[in-house]
Design a protein around this motif. Structure first.
Motif, short mmCIF file in Angstrom:
data_model
loop_
_atom_site.label_atom_id
_atom_site.label_comp_id
_atom_site.label_asym_id
_atom_site.label_seq_id
_atom_site.Cartn_x
_atom_site.Cartn_y
_atom_site.Cartn_z
N GLY A 310 3.36 38.88 20.89
CA GLY A 310 3.23 38.75 19.46
C GLY A 310 2.42 37.53 19.09
N ALA A 311 1.68 37.61 17.99
CA ALA A 311 0.92 36.46 17.53
C ALA A 311 1.89 35.36 17.09
CB ALA A 311 0.01 36.85 16.37
N PRO A 312 1.66 34.12 17.49
CA PRO A 312 2.56 33.04 17.08
C PRO A 312 2.82 32.97 15.59
CG PRO A 312 1.13 32.26 18.81
CD PRO A 312 0.65 33.64 18.46
N ILE A 313 1.81 33.29 14.76
CA ILE A 313 2.01 33.22 13.32
C ILE A 313 3.05 34.25 12.86
CG2 ILE A 313 0.15 34.84 12.70
CD1 ILE A 313 -0.43 32.99 10.30
N MET A 314 3.10 35.40 13.54
CA MET A 314 4.09 36.41 13.20
C MET A 314 5.47 36.02 13.70
SD MET A 314 1.98 38.27 11.62
CE MET A 314 3.25 39.36 11.03
N GLU A 315 5.53 35.47 14.90
CA GLU A 315 6.81 35.10 15.50
C GLU A 315 7.43 33.88 14.84
OE1 GLU A 315 5.83 36.72 20.04
OE2 GLU A 315 5.99 34.57 19.65
N ASP A 316 6.59 32.91 14.48
CA ASP A 316 7.10 31.62 13.97
C ASP A 316 7.27 31.59 12.46
OD1 ASP A 316 6.88 30.84 16.59
OD2 ASP A 316 5.09 29.61 16.31
N ASP A 317 6.48 32.37 11.73
CA ASP A 317 6.36 32.17 10.28
C ASP A 317 6.68 33.40 9.44
OD1 ASP A 317 5.31 29.41 10.54
OD2 ASP A 317 3.66 30.42 11.54
N PHE A 318 7.26 34.43 10.05
CA PHE A 318 7.66 35.63 9.32
C PHE A 318 9.11 35.96 9.63
CE2 PHE A 318 3.23 36.14 8.53
CZ PHE A 318 3.07 37.08 7.51
N ALA A 319 9.74 36.69 8.73
CA ALA A 319 11.08 37.26 8.89
C ALA A 319 12.18 36.21 8.75
CB ALA A 319 11.22 38.00 10.22
N LEU A 320 13.25 36.62 8.07
CA LEU A 320 14.41 35.75 7.89
C LEU A 320 15.15 35.56 9.21
CD1 LEU A 320 16.02 37.24 4.65
CD2 LEU A 320 14.48 35.28 4.82
N PRO A 321 15.76 34.41 9.40
CA PRO A 321 16.63 34.23 10.57
C PRO A 321 17.75 35.27 10.57
CG PRO A 321 16.15 32.11 9.57
CD PRO A 321 15.62 33.16 8.63
N THR A 322 18.20 35.63 11.73
CA THR A 322 19.18 36.70 11.89
C THR A 322 20.43 36.51 11.05
OG1 THR A 322 18.38 37.18 14.12
CG2 THR A 322 20.60 37.90 13.59
N ILE A 323 20.99 35.30 11.03
CA ILE A 323 22.26 35.08 10.34
C ILE A 323 22.11 35.25 8.83
CG2 ILE A 323 21.98 32.56 10.16
CD1 ILE A 323 25.01 32.35 10.74
N PHE A 324 20.98 34.82 8.25
CA PHE A 324 20.74 35.02 6.82
C PHE A 324 20.67 36.52 6.51
CE2 PHE A 324 19.30 30.73 7.46
CZ PHE A 324 19.50 30.07 6.25
N ALA A 325 19.88 37.23 7.32
CA ALA A 325 19.69 38.66 7.09
C ALA A 325 21.00 39.43 7.22
CB ALA A 325 18.66 39.20 8.08
N LEU A 326 21.78 39.10 8.22
CA LEU A 326 23.04 39.80 8.45
C LEU A 326 23.99 39.62 7.27
CD1 LEU A 326 25.15 41.27 10.15
CD2 LEU A 326 25.68 39.08 11.25
N VAL A 327 24.17 38.39 6.82
CA VAL A 327 25.11 38.12 5.73
C VAL A 327 24.67 38.83 4.45
CG1 VAL A 327 26.05 36.31 4.24
CG2 VAL A 327 25.92 35.95 6.72
N ARG A 328 23.39 38.78 4.15
CA ARG A 328 22.90 39.42 2.93
C ARG A 328 23.03 40.94 3.01
NH1 ARG A 328 17.18 36.74 1.40
NH2 ARG A 328 17.14 38.61 0.07
N ALA A 329 22.75 41.50 4.18
CA ALA A 329 22.84 42.96 4.33
C ALA A 329 24.29 43.43 4.21
CB ALA A 329 22.26 43.38 5.68
#
Length: 466
Positions: A310-329
């Motif tokens: 994966g491109a570093p910009i996609m891996e480092d600078d996109f998508a919420l951290p897992t714990i944030f996403a889990l709690v909100r979902a």
């Protein structure tokens, strides 16, 4: 007898000579080494910074070695940089939470008590998928990522413990389906692995909209990265990139998702149909469209997720951290009143039984694991590669050591790993005074800091239990 005595005497003499001679090189080189150290220290302590080698030390603190190396790789080639295993950036995770042990006010469960770890994916589906464990092998593509032997090993290892494997976005591998006890087929944006006869072999289908490590970016897989057999299966010319579009041809607007779900449900006779996505700021809006499409499960792939490249910009600078996403979902699904009907699978950065169990207590139903499974199942086979090659040369389909990967040994290691995971989780559940994963909830946890408490809604360790 005399000859034997003479032999031992000669052996002892030779050994003594070696022991006495061993320090001589050190004694001879010691003055030289001491001179070099004094010379180096003197230069470092006296030369101006622009001529001083110590300049490198301060520069590497300003720009860490990883950044220096990645920028050097960008300078060596004009193409998009590809980095395996996801982002090394440290994000907030589950380490700010601990379990509250049952002791007296709440008694622990007896050590002989059976603990139920079973998971049902799509409980409202005509053909729900019932697993013995809540830990699943994440989607890792055959041919575009992993080699055939590795995919078969994952199928065998997961089958041995009664859980599922996921095809990933590669071509359909019949041998993987043959050895897998439970098989989740990923329905991606490419044109392959979508034949009706292929789809009907799945125990569940996961519509891939995005994933944590690359979000929804277009995939451009170079010919050199595709296993030869997989390239023939894809009918791809030797010099042509394989393109995984960023959008599904069937989904031109959000409401089209429901049509695709219905199509797949009817085609497969009612197996669970789910959606995989990378969480962003508009997570709740995305989930609303998914809920309206009447899916059976949701796979939420957090920003800590891994990938082959994966491109570093996609891996480092996109998508919420897992714990944030889990709690909100979890919060959204409960507010919509569908949490019991729609199974929530969480992936991205899971590597220990404790981290998985904390996610389950926060409301996840099952956990996807990828990178940790690869390291565990490869085990000491890495010695076939190191120190001259990275261990991934064993597992990638295009790796130079792929033919040395032992699938039977790896399958056994994976089964051991998953069984060990399960036993640790059972121990922890008993220590909470419970006997089933369904009994876990956020009240079993305590937050060690205010930010973790705010994000998760878990009470602080400084507050008494009420």
């Amino acid at each position: 007898m005399a000859g034997l005595t003479a032999f031992f005497a000669a052996f002892a003499g030779a050994l003594l000579a070696i022991l006495l001679a061993a320090p001589l090189p050190f004694l001879l080189l010691k003055p030289v080494f001491a001179w070099m150290v004094r010379r180096f220290v003197k230069l470092v302590m006296s030369e101006p910074y622009n001529e001083n080698l110590w300049e490198m030390m301060t520069a590497l603190q300003h720009h860490p070695p990883r950044i220096v190396v990645e920028n050097a790789l960008r300078a060596s080639s004009p193409g998009v940089l590809e980095r395996p295993f996801g982002s090394p950036v440290k994000r907030m995770d589950f380490s700010g939470l601990v379990f509250s042990p049952a002791q007296l006010s709440v008694l622990p469960a007896p050590e002989s008590a059976h603990v139920d770890l079973r998971l049902t994916i799509g409980p409202a589906a005509d053909k729900p998928l019932k697993l013995e464990l809540p830990i699943l092998a994440a989607g890792m593509a055959y041919g575009l990522g992993l080699g055939e032997r590795v995919k078969i090993a994952i199928a065998k290892g997961t089958a041995a413990v009664g859980t599922a494997t996921n095809s990933g976005e590669g071509p359909f591998l019949p041998e993987e389906r043959e050895y897998a006890r439970y098989y989740i087929l990923q329905y991606h944006s490419g044109h392959w692995a979508k034949e009706p006869e292929t789809l009907r072999q799945a125990d569940a289908i996961e519509i891939r909209l995005g994933q944590g490590a690359i979000a929804s970016a277009v995939g451009q897989i170079r010919p050199v990265s595709i296993e030869e057999k997989a390239r023939h299966m894809l009918q791809l010319p030797d010099n042509q990139n394989l393109v995984l579009p960023s959008r599904h041809a069937e989904i031109k607007r959000p409401d089209d998702l429901a049509k695709l779900v219905d199509k797949l449900r009817n085609l497969t006779g009612g197996v669970p149909i789910g959606v995989k996505l990378a969480p962003g700021a508009r997570l709740e809006e995305d989930l609303e469209h998914i809920v309206r499409a009447e899916v059976d499960f949701i796979s939420l792939d957090g920003g800590e997720a891994g990938t082959k490249a994966g491109a570093p910009i996609m891996e480092d600078d996109f998508a919420l951290p897992t714990i944030f996403a889990l709690v909100r979902a979890v919060r959204f699904l409960r507010e919509r009143g569908v949490k019991d009907r729609i199974t929530l699978l969480s992936g991205g950065g899971y590597s220990t039984p404790g981290r998985c169990l904390k996610a389950l207590a926060l409301g996840a139903d099952g956990i996807y694991m990828g990178t940790s499974l690869l390291w565990a199942m490869t085990h000491d086979q890495v010695l076939k590669a190191i120190p001259w090659e990275p261990p991934t040369q064993l597992t990638w389909g295009s790796g130079m050591l792929a033919d040395r990967f032992d699938e039977e040994e790896a399958a056994g290691r994976l089964a051991n790993f998953l069984t060990s995971f399960a036993e640790e989780m059972k121990m922890a559940v008993r220590c909470l005074g419970k006997t089933s994963l369904k009994e876990l909830n956020a009240d079993d946890l305590v937050a060690l800091d205010e930010w973790t408490g705010k994000v998760t809604g878990v009470r602080l360790a400084t507050e008494p239990y009420r």
